[in-house]
Design an enzyme around this catalytic site. Sequence first.
Site, PDB file in Angstrom:
ATOM      1  N   ASP A  94     -34.917  -7.539 -18.454  1.00 26.03           N
ATOM      2  CA  ASP A  94     -34.511  -7.606 -19.854  1.00 26.03           C
ATOM      3  C   ASP A  94     -34.168  -6.195 -20.328  1.00 26.03           C
ATOM      4  O   ASP A  94     -34.349  -5.224 -19.596  1.00 26.03           O
ATOM      5  CB  ASP A  94     -35.600  -8.245 -20.702  1.00 26.03           C
ATOM      6  CG  ASP A  94     -36.867  -7.409 -20.781  1.00 26.03           C
ATOM      7  OD1 ASP A  94     -36.852  -6.250 -20.335  1.00 26.03           O
ATOM      8  OD2 ASP A  94     -37.884  -7.926 -21.273  1.00 26.03           O
ATOM      9  N   GLY A  97     -35.225  -4.635 -25.590  1.00 28.21           N
ATOM     10  CA  GLY A  97     -35.002  -4.845 -27.018  1.00 28.21           C
ATOM     11  C   GLY A  97     -36.086  -5.648 -27.695  1.00 28.21           C
ATOM     12  O   GLY A  97     -36.593  -5.266 -28.745  1.00 28.21           O
ATOM     13  N   ASP A 148     -30.022  -5.526 -27.319  1.00 21.81           N
ATOM     14  CA  ASP A 148     -29.746  -6.293 -28.528  1.00 21.81           C
ATOM     15  C   ASP A 148     -30.893  -6.156 -29.504  1.00 21.81           C
ATOM     16  O   ASP A 148     -31.947  -5.625 -29.175  1.00 21.81           O
ATOM     17  CB  ASP A 148     -29.536  -7.772 -28.175  1.00 21.81           C
ATOM     18  CG  ASP A 148     -30.821  -8.440 -27.677  1.00 21.81           C
ATOM     19  OD1 ASP A 148     -31.597  -7.749 -26.982  1.00 21.81           O
ATOM     20  OD2 ASP A 148     -31.047  -9.619 -27.978  1.00 21.81           O
ATOM     21  N   GLN A 196     -26.711 -13.791 -30.527  1.00 22.01           N
ATOM     22  CA  GLN A 196     -27.708 -13.744 -31.589  1.00 22.01           C
ATOM     23  C   GLN A 196     -27.184 -14.497 -32.816  1.00 22.01           C
ATOM     24  O   GLN A 196     -26.153 -15.150 -32.741  1.00 22.01           O
ATOM     25  CB  GLN A 196     -28.063 -12.290 -31.915  1.00 22.01           C
ATOM     26  CG  GLN A 196     -28.886 -11.595 -30.840  1.00 22.01           C
ATOM     27  CD  GLN A 196     -30.314 -12.111 -30.739  1.00 22.01           C
ATOM     28  OE1 GLN A 196     -30.765 -12.937 -31.543  1.00 22.01           O
ATOM     29  NE2 GLN A 196     -31.056 -11.637 -29.742  1.00 22.01           N
ATOM     30  N   ASP A 273     -36.971 -18.456 -18.789  1.00 18.11           N
ATOM     31  CA  ASP A 273     -38.179 -17.710 -18.419  1.00 18.11           C
ATOM     32  C   ASP A 273     -39.190 -17.844 -19.538  1.00 18.11           C
ATOM     33  O   ASP A 273     -38.821 -18.119 -20.690  1.00 18.11           O
ATOM     34  CB  ASP A 273     -37.859 -16.226 -18.214  1.00 18.11           C
ATOM     35  CG  ASP A 273     -37.680 -15.508 -19.552  1.00 18.11           C
ATOM     36  OD1 ASP A 273     -38.595 -14.780 -19.973  1.00 18.11           O
ATOM     37  OD2 ASP A 273     -36.630 -15.718 -20.203  1.00 18.11           O
ATOM     38  N   HIS A 342     -50.925 -22.548  -9.665  1.00 18.79           N
ATOM     39  CA  HIS A 342     -50.633 -23.954  -9.930  1.00 18.79           C
ATOM     40  C   HIS A 342     -49.546 -24.108 -10.993  1.00 18.79           C
ATOM     41  O   HIS A 342     -48.574 -24.851 -10.805  1.00 18.79           O
ATOM     42  CB  HIS A 342     -51.871 -24.721 -10.390  1.00 18.79           C
ATOM     43  CG  HIS A 342     -51.482 -26.013 -11.052  1.00 18.79           C
ATOM     44  ND1 HIS A 342     -51.099 -27.118 -10.331  1.00 18.79           N
ATOM     45  CD2 HIS A 342     -51.305 -26.324 -12.367  1.00 18.79           C
ATOM     46  CE1 HIS A 342     -50.726 -28.066 -11.165  1.00 18.79           C
ATOM     47  NE2 HIS A 342     -50.846 -27.613 -12.401  1.00 18.79           N
TER      48      HIS A 342
END
Length: 378
Positions: A94, A97, A148, A196, A273, A342
């Site tokens: 990433d 930001g 961003d 955005q 994610d 798990h």
Amino acid sequence: MAEKFFEIVKNTAGKARAGIITTDHGKIETPIFMPVGTVASVKTVHQRELKDDIRAQIILGNTYHLYLRPTMDIMQEAGGLHKFMNWDRPILTDSGGYQVFSLSDTRKMTEEGVKFKSHIDGSYHFISPEKSMEIQRQIGGDIFMAFDECTPFPCEYNLAKKSMEMTHRWLKRCMDWTRENPEIYHHRQHLFPIVQGSTYSDLRKISAEFITEQNADGNAIGGLSVGEPEEEMYRITNEVTDILPKDKPRYLMGVGTPWNILESIGLGIDMMDCVMPTRNARNAMIFTWNGIMNLKNEKWKRDFSPLDENGTSFVDSDYSKAYVRHLFVAKEYLAKQIASIHNLAFYLDLVRTARKHIDKGDFYEWKDAIIPVLKQRL
């Protein structure tokens, strides 16, 4: 002839699709969930387990955290994040930001970038779009994100508009820097811009159209899963995926629960994610094909059945609910490790199963049937 970065191998009557992303560190079958390895480690999980048991195809690294520690000098001496953490599969980084902007009390933002105070030692640092690109070059992820501004929820319209417009200006600077500064390791890096605009449809449309015009290798949707109702997240995701190019991978950042993941796949998302599977695992919350368990509950004390009767991880067959509950009650570190393995194995199994149903042609029917099961508390 070089392989295409992204290829769709199966479409559905709706938006869900199965694809393949090809990077220099391997292929990624989409839809995919990406475990979060914030500081060059997926918490409590060994890299060997990530590969062999969880079967992760790609993981995340965090620019803000890695920049502060171990620092980029160490990262470059190691030869980049892949070598530093001994991970030979794809990595996404990433931009830093989100972490920087979450430090609302200790940062100052201008058009040039953001000055912020380290959460580690209180030292001050400055990250601009160009600096974020430089750091991500030094980390060496296969996919890296444009710098961003992530707005909170709720967010007043004019603030969301102003923030979106600055994100677009910053994107141009990111792309210019990237073109002028090639990779420093021997693999290709793919830059993803970020849509955005908070929960405002007109702003999201403007942003999605602007991002589409940049013709990047893939595109991300940011600023969601920050507290807005699920219905709002789905609505905005649906509107944005209507605009983003169909022949590029779409990454919905920071999502989410198992049902969020399936609904997002149904709206045309390829990559997701979230820290939820590992964070919740460390607090004894287990996601299974039968629903959600709190393993600290008394009801599991004498339950010697597998952790998840339908699970695919070795921990599901090797350890019982009673045993893992005992470990949590006894505050043994092994409890967090077993639960994390798990949950991540379940998340990866979830997207693999979704891909199978996309291929089979019954994804939406399966999704609508399985989501109420996944949501139930056991």
